[in-house]
Write a protein that holds these residues in place. Sequence first.
Motif, mmCIF file in Angstrom:
data_model
loop_
_atom_site.group_PDB
_atom_site.id
_atom_site.type_symbol
_atom_site.label_atom_id
_atom_site.label_comp_id
_atom_site.label_asym_id
_atom_site.label_seq_id
_atom_site.Cartn_x
_atom_site.Cartn_y
_atom_site.Cartn_z
ATOM 1 N N CYS A 195 19.658 7.097 35.564
ATOM 2 C CA CYS A 195 18.684 6.543 34.616
ATOM 3 C C CYS A 195 17.720 5.610 35.348
ATOM 4 O O CYS A 195 18.125 4.563 35.850
ATOM 5 N N ALA A 196 16.456 6.014 35.388
ATOM 6 C CA ALA A 196 15.443 5.220 36.098
ATOM 7 C C ALA A 196 14.874 4.104 35.230
ATOM 8 O O ALA A 196 14.232 3.190 35.745
ATOM 9 N N TYR A 197 15.074 4.196 33.932
ATOM 10 C CA TYR A 197 14.467 3.214 33.025
ATOM 11 C C TYR A 197 15.532 2.511 32.197
ATOM 12 O O TYR A 197 16.124 3.110 31.290
ATOM 13 N N THR A 198 15.780 1.253 32.503
ATOM 14 C CA THR A 198 16.761 0.453 31.768
ATOM 15 C C THR A 198 16.061 -0.764 31.182
ATOM 16 O O THR A 198 15.413 -1.521 31.909
ATOM 17 N N PHE A 199 16.184 -0.937 29.879
ATOM 18 C CA PHE A 199 15.577 -2.087 29.205
ATOM 19 C C PHE A 199 16.675 -2.860 28.479
ATOM 20 O O PHE A 199 17.537 -2.262 27.829
ATOM 21 N N GLU A 200 16.593 -4.160 28.583
ATOM 22 C CA GLU A 200 17.698 -4.958 28.059
ATOM 23 C C GLU A 200 17.697 -5.079 26.528
ATOM 24 O O GLU A 200 18.757 -5.163 25.908
ATOM 25 N N ALA A 201 16.527 -5.076 25.928
ATOM 26 C CA ALA A 201 16.466 -5.301 24.478
ATOM 27 C C ALA A 201 17.163 -4.163 23.728
ATOM 28 O O ALA A 201 16.935 -2.989 24.025
ATOM 29 N N PRO A 202 18.001 -4.489 22.760
ATOM 30 C CA PRO A 202 18.700 -3.445 21.984
ATOM 31 C C PRO A 202 17.791 -2.866 20.903
ATOM 32 O O PRO A 202 17.993 -3.047 19.702
ATOM 33 N N LEU A 203 16.789 -2.156 21.376
ATOM 34 C CA LEU A 203 15.750 -1.621 20.493
ATOM 35 C C LEU A 203 15.419 -0.193 20.923
ATOM 36 O O LEU A 203 15.832 0.247 21.992
ATOM 37 N N ALA A 204 14.636 0.496 20.085
ATOM 38 C CA ALA A 204 14.182 1.840 20.473
ATOM 39 C C ALA A 204 13.482 1.740 21.824
ATOM 40 O O ALA A 204 12.809 0.740 22.115
ATOM 41 N N PRO A 205 13.628 2.785 22.673
ATOM 42 C CA PRO A 205 13.034 2.719 24.011
ATOM 43 C C PRO A 205 11.557 2.313 24.012
ATOM 44 O O PRO A 205 11.146 1.494 24.855
ATOM 45 N N ALA A 206 10.763 2.860 23.113
ATOM 46 C CA ALA A 206 9.329 2.534 23.110
ATOM 47 C C ALA A 206 9.113 1.036 22.914
ATOM 48 O O ALA A 206 8.243 0.428 23.556
ATOM 49 N N VAL A 207 9.911 0.437 22.054
ATOM 50 C CA VAL A 207 9.740 -0.987 21.737
ATOM 51 C C VAL A 207 10.316 -1.854 22.856
ATOM 52 O O VAL A 207 9.712 -2.847 23.278
ATOM 53 N N ALA A 208 11.490 -1.455 23.353
ATOM 54 C CA ALA A 208 12.116 -2.221 24.439
ATOM 55 C C ALA A 208 11.227 -2.198 25.685
ATOM 56 O O ALA A 208 11.095 -3.204 26.391
ATOM 57 N N ALA A 209 10.594 -1.051 25.947
ATOM 58 C CA ALA A 209 9.701 -0.955 27.107
ATOM 59 C C ALA A 209 8.480 -1.847 26.910
ATOM 60 O O ALA A 209 8.073 -2.577 27.821
ATOM 61 N N ARG A 210 7.911 -1.787 25.723
ATOM 62 C CA ARG A 210 6.722 -2.613 25.436
ATOM 63 C C ARG A 210 7.046 -4.090 25.633
ATOM 64 O O ARG A 210 6.297 -4.835 26.256
ATOM 65 N N LEU A 211 8.234 -4.517 25.134
ATOM 66 C CA LEU A 211 8.637 -5.931 25.281
ATOM 67 C C LEU A 211 8.785 -6.309 26.759
ATOM 68 O O LEU A 211 8.551 -7.457 27.146
ATOM 69 N N ALA A 212 9.185 -5.332 27.571
ATOM 70 C CA ALA A 212 9.374 -5.594 29.002
ATOM 71 C C ALA A 212 8.069 -5.437 29.780
ATOM 72 O O ALA A 212 8.050 -5.570 31.007
ATOM 73 N N GLY A 213 6.994 -5.125 29.054
ATOM 74 C CA GLY A 213 5.694 -5.001 29.721
ATOM 75 C C GLY A 213 5.521 -3.687 30.461
ATOM 76 O O GLY A 213 4.684 -3.581 31.361
ATOM 77 N N VAL A 214 6.306 -2.681 30.075
ATOM 78 C CA VAL A 214 6.225 -1.379 30.750
ATOM 79 C C VAL A 214 5.568 -0.365 29.818
ATOM 80 O O VAL A 214 5.931 -0.261 28.647
ATOM 81 N N ARG A 215 4.608 0.375 30.344
ATOM 82 C CA ARG A 215 3.994 1.444 29.556
ATOM 83 C C ARG A 215 4.681 2.759 29.905
ATOM 84 O O ARG A 215 4.422 3.354 30.938
ATOM 85 N N LEU A 216 5.600 3.156 29.047
ATOM 86 C CA LEU A 216 6.360 4.391 29.299
ATOM 87 C C LEU A 216 5.509 5.595 28.930
ATOM 88 O O LEU A 216 4.894 5.619 27.865
ATOM 89 N N THR A 217 5.489 6.604 29.798
ATOM 90 C CA THR A 217 4.877 7.878 29.406
ATOM 91 C C THR A 217 5.928 8.969 29.561
ATOM 92 O O THR A 217 6.843 8.857 30.394
ATOM 93 N N ILE A 218 5.774 10.016 28.782
ATOM 94 C CA ILE A 218 6.765 11.097 28.836
ATOM 95 C C ILE A 218 6.685 11.805 30.194
ATOM 96 O O ILE A 218 7.706 12.259 30.725
ATOM 97 N N GLU A 219 5.506 11.846 30.777
ATOM 98 C CA GLU A 219 5.360 12.492 32.098
ATOM 99 C C GLU A 219 6.136 11.709 33.159
ATOM 100 O O GLU A 219 6.818 12.284 34.010
ATOM 101 N N ALA A 220 6.047 10.388 33.104
ATOM 102 C CA ALA A 220 6.764 9.569 34.096
ATOM 103 C C ALA A 220 8.272 9.666 33.886
ATOM 104 O O ALA A 220 9.047 9.708 34.853
ATOM 105 N N VAL A 221 8.687 9.705 32.623
ATOM 106 C CA VAL A 221 10.118 9.831 32.336
ATOM 107 C C VAL A 221 10.646 11.146 32.922
ATOM 108 O O VAL A 221 11.667 11.184 33.614
#
Length: 266
Positions: free
Chosen positions: A88-114
């Motif tokens: 798993c290349a993307y780990t976010f600490e917040a117990p939230l949906a990935p899109a929200v946890a990523a946003r809180l961590a300042g990461v812009r997740l894209t499906i291509e990068a995933v």
Amino acid sequence: MSSNSGSTSNAPLPHQNGLFITGTDTGVGKTIVTAALAAVLRAERPGLSKEVGVWKPVQSGERMGAGRTDAERLVQAAGLTDAPEELCAYTFEAPLAPAVAARLAGVRLTIEAVIASAIPLFQRYGTMLVEGAGGAAVPLTEKELVADLIVKLGMPALIVARSGLGTVNHTLLTIDKLRSMGVTIAGVVLNDGAATATSSCDDPSVNGNAALIEQYSGIPVWGTLPRGLPEHSPAQLAERTRKALDLSALKAALPMAPAAGGADWS
Ligand SMILES: Nc1ncnc2c1ncn2[C@@H]1O[C@H](COP(=O)(O)OP(=O)(O)OP(=O)(O)O)[C@@H](O)[C@H]1O
Ligand SMILES: C[C@H](N)[C@H](N)CCCCCC(=O)O
Ligand SMILES: [Mg+2]
């Protein structure tokens, strides 16, 4: 957040042979089911065990290091030799949906990068089991749901669901959602050990839920996993799973590439 993903190209994955394990909710047992199926498949093809790998595209709710993330649990329960960061290349600490946890961590997740983050795994393994995050309609990026990732990967889906009252509605809705997006559904696994499971002694629905799901959807229910499955022993996990589930649909969903020496499904 931590990420070891290098490339963000749109390069397609080397192959799409695999199964995407989604669920009717978070906490239904996708991690233990993914690990259990990997343990079974790896045990059935000794010497070729490296052909079956596991990928967790994005995980949220825990920090890597204490053994509680899904990637760490998958490595242990399936008996993998990969580092959890490779799973798993993307780990976010917040117990939230990935899109929200990523946003809180300042990461812009894209499906291509995933998807690009999994290229090394897909190069290493002939068959991949992929564990989603939460249910199929969980926001994965700012634009896409987990179901969109399943579509992009072109893999059949397995739905993990609670065994008790309420599961028929959740499972049929999940099936409808996936079908509406063109996803092939390989089956349903019911889980007695889901985090919010009711005790089967107090729940007369558990005896009839599998039949109802099959009757109203036409999708096979592979069986019901008992509670108390071990996450520390891949061999025991595989044995308990083989006893509880009809795995013929799993093997049909995962046509294995012909193996060196001609080994095939036993
Ligand atoms: N059959 C079982 N036997 C023992 N423990 C179980 C079983 N099923 C689930 N659990 C436990 O219930 C909890 C929730 O299960 P799990 O983490 O596998 O859910 P999940 O669907 O993967 O959730 P997420 O959406 O966070 O990925 C975990 O602590 C897990 O170990
Ligand atoms: C934090 C948790 N363990 C999951 N990985 C994320 C679950 C998101 C569920 C969102 C929702 O369905 O409302
Ligand atoms: Mg999980």
